[in-house]
Design an enzyme around this catalytic site. Structure first.
Site, PDB file in Angstrom:
ATOM      1  N   TYR A 183      -2.715  -5.948 -37.491  1.00  0.00           N
ATOM      2  CA  TYR A 183      -1.322  -5.825 -37.935  1.00  0.00           C
ATOM      3  C   TYR A 183      -1.019  -4.361 -38.212  1.00  0.00           C
ATOM      4  CZ  TYR A 183      -2.652  -5.105 -42.854  1.00  0.00           C
ATOM      5  OH  TYR A 183      -3.157  -4.597 -44.026  1.00  0.00           O
ATOM      6  N   CYS A 184       0.297  -4.049 -38.296  1.00  0.00           N
ATOM      7  CA  CYS A 184       0.676  -2.677 -38.626  1.00  0.00           C
ATOM      8  C   CYS A 184       1.861  -2.685 -39.587  1.00  0.00           C
ATOM      9  CB  CYS A 184       0.960  -1.866 -37.369  1.00  0.00           C
ATOM     10  SG  CYS A 184       2.090  -2.645 -36.210  1.00  0.00           S
ATOM     11  N   ARG A 185       2.962  -2.056 -39.209  1.00  0.00           N
ATOM     12  CA  ARG A 185       4.067  -1.920 -40.173  1.00  0.00           C
ATOM     13  C   ARG A 185       5.003  -3.118 -40.193  1.00  0.00           C
ATOM     14  NH1 ARG A 185       5.511   4.358 -38.746  1.00  0.00           N
ATOM     15  NH2 ARG A 185       3.832   5.313 -39.952  1.00  0.00           N
TER      16      ARG A 185
END
Lengths: 220, 220
Positions: free
Chosen positions: A177-179
């Site tokens: 996952y990221c932002r």
DNA sequence: AGTCTATTCAATGATTTTGTTGAATAGTTG
DNA sequence: CAACTATTCAACAAAATCATTGAATAGACT
């Protein structure tokens, strides 16, 4: 009419809040600041815009009380005022994506990044992690990980991923996952991992979405 | 850079949503439509603006997918697309009021309508109605009541209140609500009732807020 | 078919927003 | 206290927004 005047003033004030993020660059600023505080210079790089303009946008956001600032050494650090701002961004994204999804359906485009679509949500993650032992990696810059991350997530910034592949197992499912939904870092990570024969899936939600979920759970 | 271009497009699209309500009149339109569907003519009266302008604003809202329209006889009826729009308005109000509250604190003004401040919330209502038997009245126009109201509420539109005072008991607490925090109809009702020696309190939340609360409860 | 009516379109001028460049400011650090 | 630096201010031209007026449209009734 006095009533009408008060009413007008109130709507004026409310629309000032939305006006503040009615500009793409300001929206992006808020979105970046949702992850962690940043200086004007850093933000200016992140959104690729002159410092003067960035500063002006930040002042608009500040006057709407969406962000706040304090000084740290030579720098002025901007941050989100509180978690209602996260909620605002989240709702706007929800509404915006309906439109974007429809446009994509109409154009039939977006094939180039099709694997972005094959992603799971936070709920899927939680359900899945009860059944099997999954590896959760956070591919944002390390700073943002340090500022807060989903429990049990390991920090492997996208830039370092290639060198650190040996830290990851091939016999387990990796979720990156990221932002959040707008961010392509996790999609890039998945692309790389799949090429190298890992079993990897993108999660579209990020830390912010996780945090908002906690709020909801705590409320009831 | 392809990535940057997609990113820009997405933020462009998101900001279109907020741009749609970055205008006081459009904000008001959405707020009114949160209660019930209305024709262009009715809306034009409600927000005191020419039909042509009202129509244009509605089209902006429609292109952002915040409202939808259909024809009914001679009229074109506008309505909110779905409940995410209610959430949006609710969050914006939350953020906007922080600012308004601060302004009032600074100016020390707002004394004229001070009794507006002495109001309870939806949670208070629920807690209170368990302890004592309270009378809940909905002072919005009857149409809006018919389109949906808080359970157990009685419809007494503000315009009829004076004539229908005999329907209300003096030995019980009366709680009045209208369209929500921005709306002054319930405040006017409370003023009248208190003058006539009823025990009456304003509830700042309205039907929309109640509905959103139900959503949350159902989710968990 | 023809009239009527609610809504939308088009054109206009006043006002606001945008992003840039270059200068000014304020506050830190050596 | 002097030099430095990140940030903000000021001024500008291009572009977008706003509310209005008057004309056009499209659909519903008789």
């Amino acid at each position: 009419m006095a009533t009408s005047s008060i009413k007008e003033q109130v709507y004026q004030e409310l629309s000032r809040v939305t006006h503040a993020i009615s500009n793409p660059k300001r929206m992006e600023l808020i979105d970046v600041l949702s992850q962690k505080s940043y200086s004007v210079e850093e933000l200016s790089n992140e959104i690729t815009m002159s410092m003067a303009s960035t500063s002006q946008h930040l002042q608009v956001l500040k006057s709407a009380k969406l962000v706040d600032s304090y000084r740290q050494g030579n720098f002025i650090i901007y941050s989100i005022t509180d978690d209602s701002v996260l909620k605002l961004v989240s709702v706007v994204k929800e509404l915006g994506f309906r439109k974007i999804a429809e446009i994509e359906r109409l154009i039939g485009d977006f094939k180039a990044d099709k694997n972005i679509l094959e992603s799971i949500t936070l709920d899927d993650l939680l359900a899945r992690s009860k059944k099997e032992k999954i590896i959760l990696i956070d591919v944002r810059p390390e700073d943002e990980y340090k500022a807060g991350h989903i429990p049990n997530a390991v920090s492997i910034p996208l830039a370092q991923l290639k060198k650190r592949l040996n830290e990851l197992p091939k016999n387990r499912t990796i979720i990156a996952y990221c932002r959040g939904p707008l961010c392509v870092m996790s999609a890039d990570a998945i692309k790389l991992l799949n090429q190298r024969k890992f079993t990897a899936i993108r999660m579209e939600d990020g830390y912010v979405e996780w945090k908002l979920k906690q709020h909801e759970i705590n409320k009831n």
